[in-house]
Scaffold this motif. Structure first.
Motif, short mmCIF file in Angstrom:
data_model
loop_
_atom_site.label_atom_id
_atom_site.label_comp_id
_atom_site.label_asym_id
_atom_site.label_seq_id
_atom_site.Cartn_x
_atom_site.Cartn_y
_atom_site.Cartn_z
N PHE A 104 1.09 -0.79 -0.03
CA PHE A 104 -0.43 -0.11 -0.38
C PHE A 104 1.05 1.37 0.11
O PHE A 104 1.29 2.30 0.78
CB PHE A 104 -0.79 -0.12 1.14
CG PHE A 104 -1.01 -1.16 1.39
CD1 PHE A 104 -2.86 -1.24 0.82
CD2 PHE A 104 -1.79 -1.81 1.94
CE1 PHE A 104 -3.98 -2.09 0.59
CE2 PHE A 104 -2.03 -3.14 2.31
CZ PHE A 104 -3.49 -3.27 1.34
N LEU A 108 -2.86 1.50 6.16
CA LEU A 108 -3.75 0.74 5.66
C LEU A 108 -2.64 -0.67 5.81
O LEU A 108 -3.21 -1.47 6.19
CB LEU A 108 -4.19 1.34 4.63
CG LEU A 108 -5.05 0.28 3.48
CD1 LEU A 108 -6.03 -0.37 5.75
CD2 LEU A 108 -5.44 -0.01 2.87
N ASP A 152 -0.42 4.45 0.76
CA ASP A 152 -1.48 4.64 2.76
C ASP A 152 -0.67 4.23 3.51
O ASP A 152 -0.67 2.46 3.69
CB ASP A 152 -3.02 4.06 2.60
CG ASP A 152 -3.75 4.66 3.16
OD1 ASP A 152 -3.02 5.10 4.32
OD2 ASP A 152 -5.31 4.03 3.51
N LEU A 195 -2.10 -1.27 9.10
CA LEU A 195 -3.29 -1.88 9.87
C LEU A 195 -3.76 -3.35 8.97
O LEU A 195 -3.73 -4.36 9.90
CB LEU A 195 -4.61 -1.06 9.16
CG LEU A 195 -5.89 -1.57 10.11
CD1 LEU A 195 -5.80 -1.14 11.44
CD2 LEU A 195 -7.36 -1.19 9.34
N VAL A 196 -3.18 -3.63 7.96
CA VAL A 196 -3.51 -5.50 7.64
C VAL A 196 -2.21 -6.07 8.07
O VAL A 196 -2.65 -6.94 8.26
CB VAL A 196 -2.80 -5.12 5.72
CG1 VAL A 196 -3.10 -6.21 5.23
CG2 VAL A 196 -4.73 -4.48 5.73
#
Length: 323
Positions: free
Chosen positions: A2, A8, A5, A11-12
């Motif tokens: 990503f 993100l 971002d 988070l993943v």
């Protein structure tokens, strides 16, 4: 994955790690026996202490106090865990601020970890030829050499660093496999009552174990008389290993703070001062080298040998030899 971002992406990564850990816990809880079978000799004894009992801590400190070889081996392993933890934590900073290439993070991690998977069987062969203790010392020296070479990043950063990092990775295989092969020797020595014996001082007799004075031989045995404390040693070992690796990130944080590292946030570009770059390089090279050098002194205090485990042949009585 990503590039636009990064939040993100983190988070993943967190969700993937949580799912992986959860899967492992579910599998372990499903296949583990509900209650481990106990030997017949212990079924009628007093109930075992609970998981939060102070007795566990007391037994752990007793194992450290009683076994000099265990203290030396654990101290060596913790220092080396601190050194490797420092390098693993600093790899991303080296890639971002020294090599100026985020893709270098993957290369550095692979160079440090992949050789460990490939070289482990070789360390087994080396240990069979020259002994586990000498092989362990050799692995430590190789890691020390690799980290000293990395100091050259101060003057000439570049992709050449992958080579000494790979050398450190090969040595890292020995730093993991060899002490774990020596730990059962410590446990066997303790189970045979050797932990309550005095290790001879350095010198011509450094590889022998001399019986302690009678008043000290029964000291600290208590409820462990005749019992192997493998669980106690294993628990203290795991705690020491975790502590050493965890302190690597702490040490890196302290170095970065002292050298003026500037924190960055997503979407904001910062320019690190020269002192911060120096701190990143030294935390990836010189500081691990110093820790490895210090571990050689604690390793030198480990004087337990295989002959102490299998036993010496009893000395011949001179009077009997003349008859």
């Amino acid at each position: 994955m990503f590039p636009d971002d990064s939040a993100l992406g983190y988070l993943v990564m967190a969700i993937a790690a949580a799912l992986l850990l959860c899967t492992g816990l579910v599998i372990g809880a499903s296949v583990a026996p509900r209650q481990a079978p106990l030997p017949a000799s212990t079924r009628d004894q007093a109930p075992r202490p609970g998981p939060l009992s102070v007795r566990h801590y007391r037994e752990g400190f007793a194992a450290l106090r009683d076994s000099q070889p265990f203290r030396a081996l654990l101290g060596t392993f913790m220092l080396q865990g601190l050194a490797t933890g420092l390098m693993l934590a600093g790899a991303q900073f080296v890639a971002a601020w020294v090599l100026r290439d985020e893709r270098a993070v993957t290369a550095l991690f692979l160079a440090l970890i992949a050789p460990a998977l490939l070289v482990t069987p070789i360390w087994r062969i080396v240990a069979d030829r020259i002994g586990k203790e000498r092989a362990y010392r050799l692995a430590t020296l190789l890691f020390l050499i690799a980290t000293v070479l990395l100091v050259a990043m101060l003057w000439s950063p570049g992709w050449w660093v992958v080579a000494p990092v790979a050398l450190a990775g090969a040595a890292y295989a020995g730093l993991q496999a060899l002490p774990l092969a020596m730990l059962p020797d410590v446990i066997s020595h303790d189970a045979a009552g050797g932990a309550r014996e005095r290790v001879a001082p350095a010198g011509p007799e450094a590889d022998t174990v001399v019986p302690a004075a009678p008043e000290h031989r029964g000291e600290h045995r208590g409820e462990h008389r005749g019992e192997a404390r493998s669980g106690v040693f294993g628990g203290v070992w795991t705690a020491g290993e975790t502590t050493g690796m965890a302190l690597g990130s702490t040490a890196l944080t302290i170095v970065l703070a002292l050298t003026g590292y500037l924190e960055s946030t997503s979407g904001v570009t910062v320019q690190q001062p020269g002192s911060a770059i120096v701190g990143i390089v030294l935390s990836f090279s010189l500081l691990p080298a110093i820790l490895m050098f210090a571990s050689l002194f604690t390793l030198n205090r480990y004087r337990l040998r295989e002959s102490d485990i299998v036993g010496h042949a009893p000395p011949q009585d001179p009077a009997g030899a003349e008859q």
